[in-house]
Each structure stands twice: as C-alpha cells, then as structure tokens.
Design a protein around this motif. Structure first.
Motif, PDB file in Angstrom:
ATOM      1  N   GLN A 105       0.834  -1.208   0.000  1.00  0.00           N
ATOM      2  CA  GLN A 105       0.000   0.000   0.000  1.00  0.00           C
ATOM      3  C   GLN A 105       0.870   1.260   0.000  1.00  0.00           C
TER       4      GLN A 105
ATOM      5  N   GLU B 138       1.012   4.244  -2.858  1.00  0.00           N
ATOM      6  CA  GLU B 138       0.804   5.668  -2.554  1.00  0.00           C
ATOM      7  C   GLU B 138       1.962   6.541  -3.009  1.00  0.00           C
TER       8      GLU B 138
ATOM      9  N   LYS C 107      -9.941  10.656  16.358  1.00  0.00           N
ATOM     10  CA  LYS C 107     -10.706  10.630  15.120  1.00  0.00           C
ATOM     11  C   LYS C 107     -10.391   9.331  14.384  1.00  0.00           C
ATOM     12  N   GLN C 108     -11.405   8.690  13.873  1.00  0.00           N
ATOM     13  CA  GLN C 108     -11.214   7.441  13.153  1.00  0.00           C
ATOM     14  C   GLN C 108     -10.956   7.711  11.673  1.00  0.00           C
ATOM     15  N   TYR C 109      -9.905   7.118  11.141  1.00  0.00           N
ATOM     16  CA  TYR C 109      -9.551   7.245   9.733  1.00  0.00           C
ATOM     17  C   TYR C 109      -9.541   5.871   9.097  1.00  0.00           C
ATOM     18  N   GLU C 110      -9.879   5.815   7.851  1.00  0.00           N
ATOM     19  CA  GLU C 110      -9.608   4.619   7.075  1.00  0.00           C
ATOM     20  C   GLU C 110      -8.100   4.573   6.904  1.00  0.00           C
ATOM     21  N   PHE C 111      -7.513   3.399   6.943  1.00  0.00           N
ATOM     22  CA  PHE C 111      -6.069   3.292   6.852  1.00  0.00           C
ATOM     23  C   PHE C 111      -5.542   3.930   5.572  1.00  0.00           C
ATOM     24  N   SER C 112      -6.182   3.661   4.449  1.00  0.00           N
ATOM     25  CA  SER C 112      -5.696   4.199   3.178  1.00  0.00           C
ATOM     26  C   SER C 112      -5.744   5.728   3.163  1.00  0.00           C
ATOM     27  N   GLU C 113      -6.751   6.324   3.798  1.00  0.00           N
ATOM     28  CA  GLU C 113      -6.853   7.778   3.876  1.00  0.00           C
ATOM     29  C   GLU C 113      -5.725   8.343   4.742  1.00  0.00           C
TER      30      GLU C 113
ATOM     31  N   ARG D  96      -2.452   8.117   2.827  1.00  0.00           N
ATOM     32  CA  ARG D  96      -2.412   9.130   1.768  1.00  0.00           C
ATOM     33  C   ARG D  96      -2.069  10.496   2.353  1.00  0.00           C
TER      34      ARG D  96
END
Length: 66
Positions: free
Chosen positions: A9, A13, A47-53, A56
């Motif tokens: 991943q 990126e 704050k919760q983030y998607e890993f890919s976000e 990035r």
C-alpha cells in the motif's frame, strides 16, 4: 494489516514501481499486542480514519514538508 499489505500500500501511494522482496522465513508482524487500544480510545477519543486515507495524508505531508 500484514507487513506485506502495508509495504504494497505504501508503494502504491508513493508510486514506487520497483521490486519488493519479502522474506517469508521471518515473522509477519509483532507476536504480541503491546497497546490496549480500548483504554486509549476511551481517554482520547481519537478521530477514526480509514487506513488508506491516513496513509495518503501522511505521504502528502512528507512530500510537501520534508
């Protein structure tokens, strides 16, 4: 997430097109969980983030600030 998934991943990126060699004779990750995230989450409410976000945004930061 496995080390292999993470490496692939990150490579995607940063637009790395070279070869990544994985040594399957080594462990894939930490054998024990050191942090109890439930307690930390209760204290900090991050704050919760998607890993890919999150990845990035991290790559963007480093490309523009380092």
């Amino acid at each position: 997430i496995s080390i292999k998934q993470l490496a692939l991943q990150i490579a995607k990126e940063v637009k790395y097109e070279g070869f990544i060699n994985f040594d399957s004779s080594k462990a894939d990750g930490d054998p024990i969980k050191i942090l109890i995230s439930d307690k930390l989450e209760m204290l900090l409410k991050p704050k919760q983030y998607e890993f890919s976000e999150a990845l990035r945004e991290t790559v963007f930061y480093f490309e523009n600030n380092i």
